[in-house]
Design an enzyme around this catalytic site. Structure first.
Site, PDB file in Angstrom:
ATOM      1  N   ASP A 118       0.880  -1.203  -0.031  1.00 15.17           N
ATOM      2  CA  ASP A 118      -0.054   0.051  -0.036  1.00 15.17           C
ATOM      3  C   ASP A 118       0.803   1.242  -0.033  1.00 15.17           C
ATOM      4  O   ASP A 118       1.017   1.912   1.084  1.00 15.17           O
ATOM      5  CB  ASP A 118      -0.977  -0.039   1.221  1.00 15.17           C
ATOM      6  N   THR A 164     -15.387  -5.359   5.040  1.00 17.33           N
ATOM      7  CA  THR A 164     -15.390  -5.360   6.465  1.00 17.33           C
ATOM      8  C   THR A 164     -15.865  -3.924   7.184  1.00 17.33           C
ATOM      9  O   THR A 164     -16.032  -3.545   8.402  1.00 17.33           O
ATOM     10  CB  THR A 164     -14.064  -5.511   6.975  1.00 17.33           C
ATOM     11  N   ARG A 194      -1.694  -9.597  12.609  1.00 22.52           N
ATOM     12  CA  ARG A 194      -0.959  -8.895  13.447  1.00 22.52           C
ATOM     13  C   ARG A 194       0.086  -9.741  14.291  1.00 22.52           C
ATOM     14  O   ARG A 194      -0.305 -11.073  14.832  1.00 22.52           O
ATOM     15  CB  ARG A 194      -1.609  -8.082  14.335  1.00 22.52           C
ATOM     16  N   ASN A 234     -20.632  -8.705 -19.158  1.00 20.18           N
ATOM     17  CA  ASN A 234     -19.887  -8.601 -20.103  1.00 20.18           C
ATOM     18  C   ASN A 234     -18.812  -7.542 -19.899  1.00 20.18           C
ATOM     19  O   ASN A 234     -17.513  -7.794 -20.334  1.00 20.18           O
ATOM     20  CB  ASN A 234     -20.790  -7.932 -21.124  1.00 20.18           C
ATOM     21  N   THR A 235     -19.003  -6.447 -19.262  1.00 23.13           N
ATOM     22  CA  THR A 235     -17.944  -5.414 -18.816  1.00 23.13           C
ATOM     23  C   THR A 235     -16.730  -6.151 -18.245  1.00 23.13           C
ATOM     24  O   THR A 235     -15.739  -5.789 -18.249  1.00 23.13           O
ATOM     25  CB  THR A 235     -18.254  -4.114 -18.164  1.00 23.13           C
ATOM     26  N   HIS A 270     -16.634  -5.070 -10.335  1.00 26.97           N
ATOM     27  CA  HIS A 270     -18.047  -5.081  -9.925  1.00 26.97           C
ATOM     28  C   HIS A 270     -18.949  -4.422 -11.084  1.00 26.97           C
ATOM     29  O   HIS A 270     -18.892  -3.144 -10.973  1.00 26.97           O
ATOM     30  CB  HIS A 270     -18.434  -4.597  -8.488  1.00 26.97           C
ATOM     31  N   ASP A 271     -19.381  -5.042 -11.997  1.00 32.31           N
ATOM     32  CA  ASP A 271     -20.198  -4.218 -13.129  1.00 32.31           C
ATOM     33  C   ASP A 271     -21.168  -5.316 -13.898  1.00 32.31           C
ATOM     34  O   ASP A 271     -21.255  -6.641 -13.239  1.00 32.31           O
ATOM     35  CB  ASP A 271     -19.013  -3.634 -14.219  1.00 32.31           C
ATOM     36  N   GLN A 294      -7.163  -2.366  12.586  1.00 29.81           N
ATOM     37  CA  GLN A 294      -7.625  -3.621  12.317  1.00 29.81           C
ATOM     38  C   GLN A 294      -8.338  -4.150  13.778  1.00 29.81           C
ATOM     39  O   GLN A 294      -7.820  -3.957  14.685  1.00 29.81           O
ATOM     40  CB  GLN A 294      -6.595  -4.645  11.916  1.00 29.81           C
ATOM     41  N   LYS A 331     -11.141  -5.351  -7.173  1.00 29.53           N
ATOM     42  CA  LYS A 331     -12.558  -5.688  -6.652  1.00 29.53           C
ATOM     43  C   LYS A 331     -13.647  -4.973  -7.705  1.00 29.53           C
ATOM     44  O   LYS A 331     -14.188  -4.314  -7.619  1.00 29.53           O
ATOM     45  CB  LYS A 331     -12.786  -4.930  -5.491  1.00 29.53           C
ATOM     46  N   ARG A 373       1.187  -3.267   7.017  1.00 29.44           N
ATOM     47  CA  ARG A 373       2.013  -2.591   8.009  1.00 29.44           C
ATOM     48  C   ARG A 373       2.860  -3.319   8.966  1.00 29.44           C
ATOM     49  O   ARG A 373       4.208  -2.937   8.891  1.00 29.44           O
ATOM     50  CB  ARG A 373       0.824  -1.646   8.852  1.00 29.44           C
ATOM     51  N   ASP A 404      -5.691  -6.457  -6.472  1.00 30.93           N
ATOM     52  CA  ASP A 404      -6.848  -6.261  -5.813  1.00 30.93           C
ATOM     53  C   ASP A 404      -7.555  -5.005  -6.324  1.00 30.93           C
ATOM     54  O   ASP A 404      -7.478  -3.953  -5.655  1.00 30.93           O
ATOM     55  CB  ASP A 404      -6.261  -5.966  -4.293  1.00 30.93           C
ATOM     56  N   LYS A 430       0.739  -7.832  -2.941  1.00 29.85           N
ATOM     57  CA  LYS A 430      -0.832  -7.352  -3.433  1.00 29.85           C
ATOM     58  C   LYS A 430      -0.565  -5.887  -3.748  1.00 29.85           C
ATOM     59  O   LYS A 430      -0.068  -5.051  -3.324  1.00 29.85           O
ATOM     60  CB  LYS A 430      -1.579  -7.213  -2.202  1.00 29.85           C
TER      61      LYS A 430
HETATM   62  O1  C5P Z   1      -1.588  -2.811   7.136  1.00 26.92           O
HETATM   63  P1  C5P Z   1      -2.646  -4.015   7.060  1.00 26.92           P
HETATM   64  O2  C5P Z   1      -1.944  -5.479   7.515  1.00 26.92           O
HETATM   65  O3  C5P Z   1      -3.629  -3.835   8.065  1.00 26.92           O
HETATM   66  O4  C5P Z   1      -3.201  -4.230   5.684  1.00 26.92           O
HETATM   67  C1  C5P Z   1      -3.994  -5.224   5.138  1.00 26.92           C
HETATM   68  C2  C5P Z   1      -4.400  -5.056   3.810  1.00 26.92           C
HETATM   69  O5  C5P Z   1      -5.413  -5.942   3.604  1.00 26.92           O
HETATM   70  C3  C5P Z   1      -4.767  -3.727   3.279  1.00 26.92           C
HETATM   71  O6  C5P Z   1      -4.513  -3.650   1.908  1.00 26.92           O
HETATM   72  C4  C5P Z   1      -6.236  -3.708   3.215  1.00 26.92           C
HETATM   73  O7  C5P Z   1      -6.775  -2.835   2.253  1.00 26.92           O
HETATM   74  C5  C5P Z   1      -6.581  -5.099   3.037  1.00 26.92           C
HETATM   75  N1  C5P Z   1      -7.892  -5.629   3.454  1.00 26.92           N
HETATM   76  C6  C5P Z   1      -8.227  -5.635   4.624  1.00 26.92           C
HETATM   77  N2  C5P Z   1      -9.558  -5.958   5.018  1.00 26.92           N
HETATM   78  C7  C5P Z   1     -10.335  -6.424   4.293  1.00 26.92           C
HETATM   79  C8  C5P Z   1     -10.237  -6.480   2.788  1.00 26.92           C
HETATM   80  C9  C5P Z   1      -8.610  -5.865   2.529  1.00 26.92           C
HETATM   81  O8  C5P Z   1      -7.393  -5.060   5.544  1.00 26.92           O
HETATM   82  N3  C5P Z   1     -11.472  -7.007   4.443  1.00 26.92           N
END
Ligand code: C5P
Length: 233
Positions: A10, A119, A181, A67-68, A63-64, A190, A61, A211, A59, A32
């Site tokens: 990120d 989430t 973590r 066909n698109t 959603h359409d 989180q 995501k 992170r 990543d 990712k």
């Molecule tokens: O920094 P951290 O470990 O929290 O990053 C988690 C990654 O997973 C981030 O890119 C976040 O956008 C992604 N993510 C998430 N929860 C979700 C879907 C994706 O934390 N439900």
């Protein structure tokens, strides 16, 4: 594909991303790439990271209309990425079209993973904004089942839900789990978290770690620790 640790890159720019990956001399972690980096740098960043030998989870995501989505996935598949995703809320026809679009001439395709409910969506929003009266946990499992029945490979979910997803959709159905973590690390924003060590036996196929690795004093050591705890290597 075998279990792995995916680093969530990120970062806001190509320079920051490549500087980060340069630290991993001789190692090629699965990475990712999300919307921020892809919209800032375009397909070139994917090609460059791929050329360096990394596996990539793109990543975006999608959603359409079916066909698109099919045509968009056909373009993304040609970038030789290893994993992509979409919103299961797009429905089973969209998911089936997505697989058609992703499948290359030689029959191979990237893994296709579904997002069930974000989430950031809570029960109140589900009921009052989306007008879905079914409780969140049931909605998530139903969307996962729709994805499995449409031929997708797995879902993004909390590590705390991973085993339940497998019980519901089959052991082969993959779980890709953020919210990881270290036992002695910062939780940050989180909420529903698990250590890599616990994730190992919790039905998680891929852990997505941002992170705890990207912000560590020594990112390579943090990555190695994740691999050791999760894969036992
Ligand atoms: O920094 P951290 O470990 O929290 O990053 C988690 C990654 O997973 C981030 O890119 C976040 O956008 C992604 N993510 C998430 N929860 C979700 C879907 C994706 O934390 N439900």
């Amino acid at each position: 594909m075998k279990k792995d640790v995916i680093i969530a890159c990120d970062f806001p720019s190509k320079e920051a991303t490549l500087n980060f990956l340069d630290k991993f001399e001789g190692k090629k972690p699965f990475v990712k790439i999300g919307m921020e980096l892809f919209y800032a740098c375009g397909p070139e960043i994917v090609k460059e990271i791929k050329a360096r030998g990394h596996k990539i989870f793109l990543d975006l995501k999608l959603h359409d209309i079916p066909n698109t989505v099919k045509r968009a996935f056909s373009v993304l598949s040609s970038l030789d990425v290893d994993m992509v995703n979409l919103h299961a809320a797009g429905g089973s026809t969209m998911m089936k079209y997505a697989i058609e679009g992703l499948t290359r001439a030689d029959g191979t395709r990237p893994l296709l993973i579904a997002v069930t409910q974000l989430t950031s969506t809570d029960d109140e929003m589900l009921k009052n904004e989306l007008l879905i009266d079914t409780p969140m946990a049931e909605t998530v499992m139903h969307y996962a089942k729709n994805a499995a029945e449409s031929g997708l490979d797995g879902v993004v979910c909390s590590p705390l839900e991973a085993q339940k997803v497998k019980d519901f959709c089959g052991n082969e159905f993959m779980t890709v789990t953020p919210g990881i973590r270290f036992a002695d690390g910062d939780v940050g924003d989180q909420k529903r978290i698990m250590t890599p060590e616990k994730a190992k036996n919790a039905g998680c196929d891929f852990i997505v770690v941002g992170r705890p690795i990207t912000q560590a004093d020594d990112p390579v050591a943090a990555y190695d620790r994740c691999v050791k705890e999760f894969l036992g290597e």
